[in-house]
Scaffold this motif. Structure first.
Motif, PDB file in Angstrom:
ATOM      1  N   LEU A 136       0.845  -1.198   0.000  1.00 42.03           N
ATOM      2  CA  LEU A 136       0.000   0.000   0.000  1.00 42.03           C
ATOM      3  C   LEU A 136       0.879   1.245   0.000  1.00 42.03           C
ATOM      4  O   LEU A 136       1.834   1.336   0.770  1.00 42.03           O
ATOM      5  N   ASP A 137       0.542   2.190  -0.862  1.00 45.02           N
ATOM      6  CA  ASP A 137       1.283   3.447  -0.959  1.00 45.02           C
ATOM      7  C   ASP A 137       0.453   4.565  -0.327  1.00 45.02           C
ATOM      8  O   ASP A 137      -0.428   5.147  -0.974  1.00 45.02           O
ATOM      9  N   PRO A 138       0.691   4.921   0.943  1.00 39.00           N
ATOM     10  CA  PRO A 138      -0.126   5.947   1.611  1.00 39.00           C
ATOM     11  C   PRO A 138       0.142   7.360   1.116  1.00 39.00           C
ATOM     12  O   PRO A 138      -0.624   8.277   1.422  1.00 39.00           O
ATOM     13  N   GLU A 139       1.223   7.561   0.363  1.00 40.19           N
ATOM     14  CA  GLU A 139       1.571   8.901  -0.100  1.00 40.19           C
ATOM     15  C   GLU A 139       0.941   9.241  -1.447  1.00 40.19           C
ATOM     16  O   GLU A 139       1.059  10.367  -1.921  1.00 40.19           O
ATOM     17  N   ALA A 140       0.279   8.253  -2.084  1.00 40.04           N
ATOM     18  CA  ALA A 140      -0.240   8.456  -3.439  1.00 40.04           C
ATOM     19  C   ALA A 140      -1.129   9.690  -3.597  1.00 40.04           C
ATOM     20  O   ALA A 140      -1.012  10.425  -4.585  1.00 40.04           O
ATOM     21  N   PRO A 141      -2.062   9.990  -2.657  1.00 44.66           N
ATOM     22  CA  PRO A 141      -2.987  11.115  -2.862  1.00 44.66           C
ATOM     23  C   PRO A 141      -2.304  12.454  -3.054  1.00 44.66           C
ATOM     24  O   PRO A 141      -2.893  13.375  -3.641  1.00 44.66           O
ATOM     25  N   ARG A 142      -1.073  12.595  -2.572  1.00 44.19           N
ATOM     26  CA  ARG A 142      -0.400  13.883  -2.699  1.00 44.19           C
ATOM     27  C   ARG A 142      -0.132  14.237  -4.157  1.00 44.19           C
ATOM     28  O   ARG A 142       0.032  15.414  -4.494  1.00 44.19           O
ATOM     29  N   LEU A 143      -0.067  13.226  -5.021  1.00 41.95           N
ATOM     30  CA  LEU A 143       0.229  13.459  -6.434  1.00 41.95           C
ATOM     31  C   LEU A 143      -1.024  13.496  -7.294  1.00 41.95           C
ATOM     32  O   LEU A 143      -0.946  13.740  -8.495  1.00 41.95           O
ATOM     33  N   TRP A 144      -2.183  13.221  -6.698  1.00 43.88           N
ATOM     34  CA  TRP A 144      -3.417  13.162  -7.468  1.00 43.88           C
ATOM     35  C   TRP A 144      -4.006  14.562  -7.679  1.00 43.88           C
ATOM     36  O   TRP A 144      -3.887  15.436  -6.809  1.00 43.88           O
ATOM     37  N   HIS A 188     -13.186   6.088 -13.719  1.00 49.36           N
ATOM     38  CA  HIS A 188     -12.231   5.079 -14.188  1.00 49.36           C
ATOM     39  C   HIS A 188     -10.798   5.465 -13.796  1.00 49.36           C
ATOM     40  O   HIS A 188      -9.994   4.603 -13.393  1.00 49.36           O
ATOM     41  N   HIS A 189     -10.485   6.746 -13.901  1.00 58.43           N
ATOM     42  CA  HIS A 189      -9.143   7.203 -13.507  1.00 58.43           C
ATOM     43  C   HIS A 189      -8.904   6.949 -12.014  1.00 58.43           C
ATOM     44  O   HIS A 189      -7.822   6.498 -11.611  1.00 58.43           O
ATOM     45  N   VAL A 190      -9.913   7.255 -11.199  1.00 54.63           N
ATOM     46  CA  VAL A 190      -9.770   7.081  -9.752  1.00 54.63           C
ATOM     47  C   VAL A 190      -9.660   5.598  -9.405  1.00 54.63           C
ATOM     48  O   VAL A 190      -8.858   5.207  -8.539  1.00 54.63           O
ATOM     49  N   LEU A 191     -10.426   4.760 -10.078  1.00 55.43           N
ATOM     50  CA  LEU A 191     -10.343   3.314  -9.841  1.00 55.43           C
ATOM     51  C   LEU A 191      -8.920   2.812 -10.115  1.00 55.43           C
ATOM     52  O   LEU A 191      -8.344   2.079  -9.304  1.00 55.43           O
ATOM     53  N   ASP A 192      -8.354   3.226 -11.248  1.00 55.23           N
ATOM     54  CA  ASP A 192      -6.995   2.807 -11.595  1.00 55.23           C
ATOM     55  C   ASP A 192      -5.983   3.332 -10.576  1.00 55.23           C
ATOM     56  O   ASP A 192      -5.052   2.621 -10.179  1.00 55.23           O
ATOM     57  N   ALA A 193      -6.175   4.582 -10.152  1.00 53.95           N
ATOM     58  CA  ALA A 193      -5.232   5.175  -9.193  1.00 53.95           C
ATOM     59  C   ALA A 193      -5.264   4.451  -7.852  1.00 53.95           C
ATOM     60  O   ALA A 193      -4.222   4.190  -7.237  1.00 53.95           O
ATOM     61  N   LEU A 194      -6.460   4.115  -7.384  1.00 49.92           N
ATOM     62  CA  LEU A 194      -6.587   3.392  -6.130  1.00 49.92           C
ATOM     63  C   LEU A 194      -5.983   1.991  -6.224  1.00 49.92           C
ATOM     64  O   LEU A 194      -5.338   1.509  -5.287  1.00 49.92           O
ATOM     65  N   GLU A 222      -9.893   2.237   6.684  1.00 55.16           N
ATOM     66  CA  GLU A 222      -9.607   3.267   7.679  1.00 55.16           C
ATOM     67  C   GLU A 222      -8.263   3.940   7.392  1.00 55.16           C
ATOM     68  O   GLU A 222      -8.134   5.160   7.507  1.00 55.16           O
ATOM     69  N   ARG A 223      -7.278   3.163   7.019  1.00 52.42           N
ATOM     70  CA  ARG A 223      -5.975   3.744   6.708  1.00 52.42           C
ATOM     71  C   ARG A 223      -6.052   4.606   5.455  1.00 52.42           C
ATOM     72  O   ARG A 223      -5.438   5.674   5.369  1.00 52.42           O
ATOM     73  N   SER A 224      -6.822   4.149   4.473  1.00 52.28           N
ATOM     74  CA  SER A 224      -6.996   4.936   3.251  1.00 52.28           C
ATOM     75  C   SER A 224      -7.699   6.245   3.542  1.00 52.28           C
ATOM     76  O   SER A 224      -7.332   7.298   3.004  1.00 52.28           O
TER      77      SER A 224
END
Length: 408
Positions: A37-45, A82-88, A117-119
């Motif tokens: 799991l990459d918890p830092e991903a949202p920072r780039l979205w 679809h973009h959000v599904l792929d990103a998640l 919860e972590r997400s």
């Protein structure tokens, strides 16, 4: 979720897949997920991606059907979904179940959160586990005022943010009442939140509908006791003949405190909660009885002034409140003050039969059920109101005084 055998090697995005059981060999199914799991991903979205991900993570279930998710997104946001599904998926936050059609194309069927919860925390939402701990701690608070304990019980199952905000209001209110404070809404809001406009309109309505703000020492005007009685009150400036008034009138606490002598007698003291019922009884009985209006959960000043007056013209006390859980609690509070002053009292028109005689009744709400459960274990409440308590619990309904006749 099993992350052992059966998974393929990771693709360029680190996503693996495995075959899932299918009803038909022509309709293949597979599951795809990333194992870390990459918890830092949202920072780039982009902001829009994060907003949609927050919508999804706030759902009630860990698994969501893709058809329903797309339907909620609508045609204008289908591509975004679809973009959000792929990103998640590529962030390792979800596992996606897919089905292959006759042309060999894979399409999403559903997705499941790996650690919702972590997400949620990574997306900036409050930590659900921490919220639950805060709510459990707030729910265990002991209140000095029994009205507030029932209000707190009624917050069970409410949204976390709402419950925590109102628990804080109740704790501030408990201090306010214990200190015997009086003031305006803005003064209480300042005491409770540090801001004179810190309470939402919905919170004010919640308090007023449950216990009435005036009874909490929160109001706008100088308070007064409304009454009618065949008594003469001796004051420093003269004698006030209440019997000469053909209707009810209001006396301020300062006026009643200044009374030196009370002439006359009453056959009964009759205390009524509902204003309309009070006016009816005052007109019909005020030439013989002392009739007082009880403003809901009466503030300490009201109880002090009313008891002082009744002790100077002692007579049996009859207390009539709405035939509902709050009405019982109100009657018990005034009854306790009567007991302490040596004034005998009993309920009036608060029997199971009175509730049953009403042509209109209302279903019990969250506060009512919480209060009723507390009253059912209160020996004094069972002694005075057992029939009414049982009738409300069995019927699931409550009533109001307006439907009863207080003239006879």
């Amino acid at each position: 979720m099993d992350s052992g055998a059966g998974w393929s090697d990771p693709d360029a995005a680190g996503v693996r897949s495995r075959v899932l059981p299918a009803r038909s060999a022509l309709r293949l199914r597979r599951q795809r997920r990333r194992m870390d799991l990459d918890p830092e991903a949202p920072r780039l979205w982009p902001a829009g991606w994060r907003e949609m991900a927050i919508e999804w993570v706030r759902g009630k279930r860990d698994r969501a059907r893709w058809e329903r998710v797309l339907g909620a997104a609508g045609p204008s946001r289908a591509t975004l979904a679809h973009h959000v599904l792929d990103a998640l998926l590529e962030a390792g936050w979800i596992a996606v179940d897919e089905v292959r059609d006759a042309r060999g194309h894979w399409s999403p069927m559903s997705f499941e959160w790996i650690d919702r919860e972590r997400s949620a925390a990574a997306l900036g939402l409050p930590d659900a586990a921490a919220l639950r701990r805060d709510i459990d701690a707030a729910a265990s608070t002991a209140y000095r005022d029994p009205r507030l304990a029932a209000l707190a019980d009624g917050l069970a199952g409410r949204p976390a943010a709402l419950a925590l905000r109102r628990f804080a209001i109740l704790q501030a209110l408990d201090i306010w009442l214990a200190d015997g404070r009086q003031g305006t809404r803005r003064q209480f809001a300042l005491a409770a939140s540090g801001d004179t406009k810190g309470l939402a309109d919905a919170d004010w309505r919640w308090l007023d509908e449950s216990v009435e703000l005036s009874s909490l020492g929160i109001g706008v005007h100088t308070p007064g006791i409304w009454l009618r009685a065949p008594l003469r009150l001796h004051l420093p400036t003269g004698v006030l003949d209440l019997g000469s008034v053909g209707d009810a009138l209001a006396l301020t606490p300062a006026t009643l405190e200044a009374v030196s002598v009370v002439e006359g007698a009453v056959a009964r003291w009759r205390i009524l909660e509902n204003r309309t019922s009070f006016e009816q009884a005052a007109r019909a009985r005020g030439q013989v009885d002392g009739v007082l209006w009880l403003p809901g959960f009466a503030a300490p000043w009201w109880r002090t002034a009313a008891i002082a007056l009744m002790r100077r013209a002692p007579a049996p006390v009859r207390i009539a409140c709405d035939p509902d859980p709050a009405g019982i609690r109100i009657a018990l509070a005034v009854g306790a003050a009567c007991d302490a002053a040596g004034l005998a009292w009993r309920p009036w028109r608060m029997r199971a039969e009175d509730l049953g005689a009403l042509t209109r009744r209302k279903p019990l709400g969250d506060y009512d059920r919480a209060e009723l459960a507390r009253l059912d274990t209160d020996p004094q409440a069972r002694c005075r109101f057992a029939g009414l308590i049982d009738a409300m619990r069995e019927g699931g309904e409550k009533g109001e005084q307006e439907g009863l006749d207080f003239r006879p």
